[in-house]
Design a protein around this motif. Structure first.
Motif, mmCIF file in Angstrom:
data_model
loop_
_atom_site.group_PDB
_atom_site.id
_atom_site.type_symbol
_atom_site.label_atom_id
_atom_site.label_comp_id
_atom_site.label_asym_id
_atom_site.label_seq_id
_atom_site.Cartn_x
_atom_site.Cartn_y
_atom_site.Cartn_z
ATOM 1 N N ARG A 152 1.640 17.453 -7.637
ATOM 2 C CA ARG A 152 2.991 17.264 -8.209
ATOM 3 C C ARG A 152 3.304 15.776 -8.332
ATOM 4 O O ARG A 152 3.994 15.372 -9.248
ATOM 5 C CB ARG A 152 4.039 17.944 -7.335
ATOM 6 N N THR A 158 -1.209 28.167 -6.021
ATOM 7 C CA THR A 158 -0.522 29.114 -6.916
ATOM 8 C C THR A 158 -1.158 29.062 -8.299
ATOM 9 O O THR A 158 -1.309 30.085 -8.979
ATOM 10 C CB THR A 158 0.981 28.770 -6.985
ATOM 11 N N ARG A 159 -1.547 27.870 -8.707
ATOM 12 C CA ARG A 159 -2.171 27.726 -10.031
ATOM 13 C C ARG A 159 -3.494 28.498 -10.097
ATOM 14 O O ARG A 159 -3.794 29.154 -11.082
ATOM 15 C CB ARG A 159 -2.405 26.243 -10.313
ATOM 16 N N GLY A 201 -2.789 23.236 -5.581
ATOM 17 C CA GLY A 201 -3.154 24.120 -6.693
ATOM 18 C C GLY A 201 -3.400 25.568 -6.323
ATOM 19 O O GLY A 201 -4.016 26.306 -7.085
ATOM 20 N N ASN A 255 0.444 27.567 3.186
ATOM 21 C CA ASN A 255 0.181 26.177 3.558
ATOM 22 C C ASN A 255 -0.503 26.063 4.917
ATOM 23 O O ASN A 255 -0.984 24.982 5.283
ATOM 24 C CB ASN A 255 1.501 25.384 3.631
HETATM 25 N N1 LIG Z 1 -6.293 21.870 -11.723
HETATM 26 C C1 LIG Z 1 -5.060 21.508 -12.114
HETATM 27 N N2 LIG Z 1 -4.885 20.902 -13.299
HETATM 28 C C2 LIG Z 1 -3.665 20.535 -13.705
HETATM 29 N N3 LIG Z 1 -2.543 20.730 -12.988
HETATM 30 C C3 LIG Z 1 -2.661 21.309 -11.801
HETATM 31 C C4 LIG Z 1 -3.929 21.727 -11.295
HETATM 32 N N4 LIG Z 1 -3.734 22.293 -10.083
HETATM 33 C C5 LIG Z 1 -2.414 22.237 -9.857
HETATM 34 N N5 LIG Z 1 -1.768 21.654 -10.878
HETATM 35 C C6 LIG Z 1 -0.324 21.449 -10.983
HETATM 36 O O1 LIG Z 1 0.101 20.826 -9.784
HETATM 37 C C7 LIG Z 1 1.327 21.381 -9.343
HETATM 38 C C8 LIG Z 1 1.111 21.999 -7.951
HETATM 39 O O2 LIG Z 1 0.233 23.103 -8.062
HETATM 40 P P1 LIG Z 1 0.550 24.471 -7.293
HETATM 41 O O3 LIG Z 1 1.975 24.848 -7.482
HETATM 42 O O4 LIG Z 1 -0.468 25.453 -7.694
HETATM 43 O O5 LIG Z 1 0.312 23.977 -5.803
HETATM 44 P P2 LIG Z 1 0.403 24.817 -4.462
HETATM 45 O O6 LIG Z 1 -0.829 24.520 -3.684
HETATM 46 O O7 LIG Z 1 0.689 26.225 -4.764
HETATM 47 O O8 LIG Z 1 1.650 24.121 -3.766
HETATM 48 P P3 LIG Z 1 2.639 24.743 -2.654
HETATM 49 O O9 LIG Z 1 1.871 24.839 -1.382
HETATM 50 O O10 LIG Z 1 3.740 23.723 -2.543
HETATM 51 O O11 LIG Z 1 3.118 26.058 -3.135
HETATM 52 C C9 LIG Z 1 1.752 22.386 -10.379
HETATM 53 O O12 LIG Z 1 2.626 21.763 -11.280
HETATM 54 C C10 LIG Z 1 0.444 22.759 -11.045
HETATM 55 O O13 LIG Z 1 0.650 23.211 -12.369
#
Ligand SMILES: Nc1ncnc2c1ncn2[C@@H]1O[C@H](COP(=O)(O)OP(=O)(O)OP(=O)(O)O)[C@@H](O)[C@H]1O
Ligand SMILES: [Mg+2]
Length: 253
Positions: free
Chosen positions: A249, A119-120, A117, A207
């Motif tokens: 995911r 990027t989220r 999460g 990461n």
């Molecule tokens: N708190 C949350 N509630 C609902 N969905 C979430 C939440 N956090 C993350 N997600 C969803 O999970 C998926 C992965 O999140 P995100 O892309 O932010 O991960 P990341 O840590 O950036 O991954 P990466 O390292 O691969 O870039 C996305 O589809 C995102 O919308």
């Protein structure tokens, strides 16, 4: 001969039907809509800031909420330090201050495994700042995409680099994911050095751990991926925040 203009009780059409038909045919040939159709369109409305920001956020993150305590605290610090232009005593004579703008503030390094999460949280932070009523000029880019834009023949690459360096809030996503090179190190260093020196708020995601983790055995570290100079800049300007948990995911399916 003088012509007397009289006001008709029943206004005459400005142009006759045959002339209108000819005009319409000419406009159609040029793929231009006749003005009377256009005038029926609603006038474009200014979008509220949050809606405008939404349009630039990737669909997957448009409902993102920054709920990690460190990110919430970061948003609060940035929002509180936002200042209105000409709000200081020196410019008091210029009247009412404008909308508060983000100028300087701390930076965050969000790190952790894929799908946790990061990027989220970053886009959630942008949404929160906008919702807080700050004028946020922001740019979000994956590091690999930034390098791609800078390599493109058809772009003003200095302008791309300058924008990444100077935009008030930058999200630099997925640092260290691309195969590294001296050129990438130089570009990343220039962006981070400028932003660090000018205290421009930056959210970096990666990461890779910025330091060895106890009990983690041999692991790839951010230093190995981006080099000492970039890591040193990141350490100087960012608070590192670890995001943990399962890959969301998979849990989405
Ligand atoms: N708190 C949350 N509630 C609902 N969905 C979430 C939440 N956090 C993350 N997600 C969803 O999970 C998926 C992965 O999140 P995100 O892309 O932010 O991960 P990341 O840590 O950036 O991954 P990466 O390292 O691969 O870039 C996305 O589809 C995102 O919308
Ligand atoms: Mg990500």
């Amino acid at each position: 001969m003088t012509r007397t203009l009289t006001r008709s009780a029943d206004p005459q059409p400005a142009i006759g039907e045959r002339l209108r038909a000819r005009l319409d045919a000419q406009l159609a040939a040029r793929r231009i809509a006749p003005a009377r159709h256009l005038s029926a369109d609603p006038a474009p409305q200014p979008l509220p800031a949050l809606e405008a920001a939404q349009l630039r956020i990737p669909a997957d993150y448009r409902d993102a909420v920054a709920d990690h305590p460190a990110v919430v605290a970061w948003v609060q610090t940035i929002a509180e330090s936002a200042t209105a232009p000409y709000a200081g005593d020196r410019h008091a004579q210029y009247g009412q201050a404008g909308r508060r703008e983000i100028r300087t503030g701390p930076s965050l390094l969000l790190w952790g495994p894929t799908g946790t999460g990061k990027t989220r949280q970053a886009f959630g932070a942008i949404r929160s700042l906008t919702a807080a009523g700050c004028a946020v000029r922001w740019h979000a880019v994956k590091a690999a995409d930034l390098y791609g834009q800078l390599r493109s023949q058809n772009t003003d690459t200095e302008a791309v680099l300058r924008h990444a360096m100077r935009v008030p809030v930058l999200v630099l996503d997925d640092l260290g994911a691309a195969k590294w090179s001296e050129w990438k190190e130089e570009v990343t260093f220039r962006v981070l050095a400028w932003r660090g020196e000018h205290h421009l708020p930056t959210l970096v995601t990666t990461n890779l751990p910025p330091a060895p983790q106890p009990g983690a055995g041999t692991q790839q570290l951010l230093r190995n991926a981006v080099g000492d100079r970039v890591l040193s800049r990141l350490s100087g300007m960012c608070t590192a925040v670890e995001l943990t948990g399962p890959d969301r995911r998979y849990s989405h399916r």
